[in-house]
Design a protein around this motif. Sequence first.
Motif, PDB file in Angstrom:
ATOM      1  N   LYS A   2      -6.433  -7.173  -2.749  1.00  0.00           N
ATOM      2  CA  LYS A   2      -6.683  -6.475  -4.003  1.00  0.00           C
ATOM      3  C   LYS A   2      -5.514  -6.645  -4.961  1.00  0.00           C
ATOM      4  CE  LYS A   2      -8.316  -2.379  -6.057  1.00  0.00           C
ATOM      5  NZ  LYS A   2      -9.345  -2.695  -6.967  1.00  0.00           N
ATOM      6  N   SER A   3      -4.296  -6.603  -4.443  1.00  0.00           N
ATOM      7  CA  SER A   3      -3.146  -6.751  -5.335  1.00  0.00           C
ATOM      8  C   SER A   3      -3.101  -8.148  -5.944  1.00  0.00           C
ATOM      9  CB  SER A   3      -1.855  -6.443  -4.591  1.00  0.00           C
ATOM     10  OG  SER A   3      -1.699  -7.322  -3.502  1.00  0.00           O
ATOM     11  N   LEU A   4      -3.529  -9.149  -5.204  1.00  0.00           N
ATOM     12  CA  LEU A   4      -3.566 -10.511  -5.724  1.00  0.00           C
ATOM     13  C   LEU A   4      -4.556 -10.610  -6.883  1.00  0.00           C
ATOM     14  CD1 LEU A   4      -2.797 -13.584  -5.364  1.00  0.00           C
ATOM     15  CD2 LEU A   4      -4.914 -13.731  -4.072  1.00  0.00           C
ATOM     16  N   THR A   5      -5.759 -10.093  -6.695  1.00  0.00           N
ATOM     17  CA  THR A   5      -6.761 -10.171  -7.761  1.00  0.00           C
ATOM     18  C   THR A   5      -6.382  -9.291  -8.943  1.00  0.00           C
ATOM     19  OG1 THR A   5      -8.105  -8.454  -6.697  1.00  0.00           O
ATOM     20  CG2 THR A   5      -8.637 -10.737  -6.189  1.00  0.00           C
ATOM     21  N   LEU A   6      -5.794  -8.133  -8.667  1.00  0.00           N
ATOM     22  CA  LEU A   6      -5.369  -7.251  -9.752  1.00  0.00           C
ATOM     23  C   LEU A   6      -4.255  -7.894 -10.567  1.00  0.00           C
ATOM     24  CD1 LEU A   6      -5.701  -4.422 -11.005  1.00  0.00           C
ATOM     25  CD2 LEU A   6      -3.927  -3.662  -9.443  1.00  0.00           C
ATOM     26  N   GLY A   7      -3.263  -8.455  -9.892  1.00  0.00           N
ATOM     27  CA  GLY A   7      -2.170  -9.133 -10.597  1.00  0.00           C
ATOM     28  C   GLY A   7      -2.650 -10.339 -11.374  1.00  0.00           C
ATOM     29  N   SER A   9      -5.679 -10.740 -12.600  1.00  0.00           N
ATOM     30  CA  SER A   9      -6.454 -10.251 -13.744  1.00  0.00           C
ATOM     31  C   SER A   9      -5.543  -9.788 -14.872  1.00  0.00           C
ATOM     32  CB  SER A   9      -7.350  -9.098 -13.316  1.00  0.00           C
ATOM     33  OG  SER A   9      -8.259  -9.513 -12.342  1.00  0.00           O
ATOM     34  N   THR A  29      -6.477  -1.096 -15.698  1.00  0.00           N
ATOM     35  CA  THR A  29      -5.897  -0.747 -14.406  1.00  0.00           C
ATOM     36  C   THR A  29      -5.486   0.703 -14.246  1.00  0.00           C
ATOM     37  OG1 THR A  29      -3.705  -1.370 -15.160  1.00  0.00           O
ATOM     38  CG2 THR A  29      -4.992  -3.046 -14.032  1.00  0.00           C
ATOM     39  N   GLN A  33      -6.549   3.136 -10.716  1.00  0.00           N
ATOM     40  CA  GLN A  33      -5.462   2.794  -9.806  1.00  0.00           C
ATOM     41  C   GLN A  33      -4.505   3.971  -9.621  1.00  0.00           C
ATOM     42  OE1 GLN A  33      -5.236   0.221  -7.898  1.00  0.00           O
ATOM     43  NE2 GLN A  33      -6.956  -0.872  -8.778  1.00  0.00           N
ATOM     44  N   LEU A  37      -3.809   5.722  -6.024  1.00  0.00           N
ATOM     45  CA  LEU A  37      -2.444   5.841  -5.514  1.00  0.00           C
ATOM     46  C   LEU A  37      -2.135   7.270  -5.084  1.00  0.00           C
ATOM     47  CD1 LEU A  37       0.378   4.579  -5.061  1.00  0.00           C
ATOM     48  CD2 LEU A  37       0.888   5.260  -7.407  1.00  0.00           C
ATOM     49  N   GLU A  91     -14.245   2.235 -11.658  1.00  0.00           N
ATOM     50  CA  GLU A  91     -13.748   0.868 -11.782  1.00  0.00           C
ATOM     51  C   GLU A  91     -14.884  -0.117 -12.028  1.00  0.00           C
ATOM     52  OE1 GLU A  91     -11.046  -2.329  -9.261  1.00  0.00           O
ATOM     53  OE2 GLU A  91     -11.583  -0.415  -8.373  1.00  0.00           O
TER      54      GLU A  91
END
Length: 103
Positions: A2-7, A9, A29, A33, A37, A91
């Motif tokens: 998820k962090s890969l796709t979020l970053g 994007s 985001t 998010q 968190l 989301e």
Amino acid sequence: MKSLTLGFSIASIISMYHWKGIPIAFAYTFPHQFIILILAIVLTFYSVSFSWKLFQYLFLKREINFKRSLKRYSKVLFVTSCIFLFASLFEVYLAPYLLNLFL
């Protein structure tokens, strides 16, 4: 993952729209998010607390009110799961609408 796709994007939005992309990325985001968190921190706290009580009961032979502890943990788990579901729906359905407001 998820962090890969979020970053990716966020980086794509900012590189495509430059300075105008910062509020777009923020709107995309921030709301869900931030909720996720905070919920993860709360759920981690209660999980560790419940695990510590189980550890005390099993290995240190201390008496605990297992029924009350399990009931409280189950309530917290249910409430956070419902809010996680709400954040996911936000989301999926509202974040694209917020993006269209900025574009």
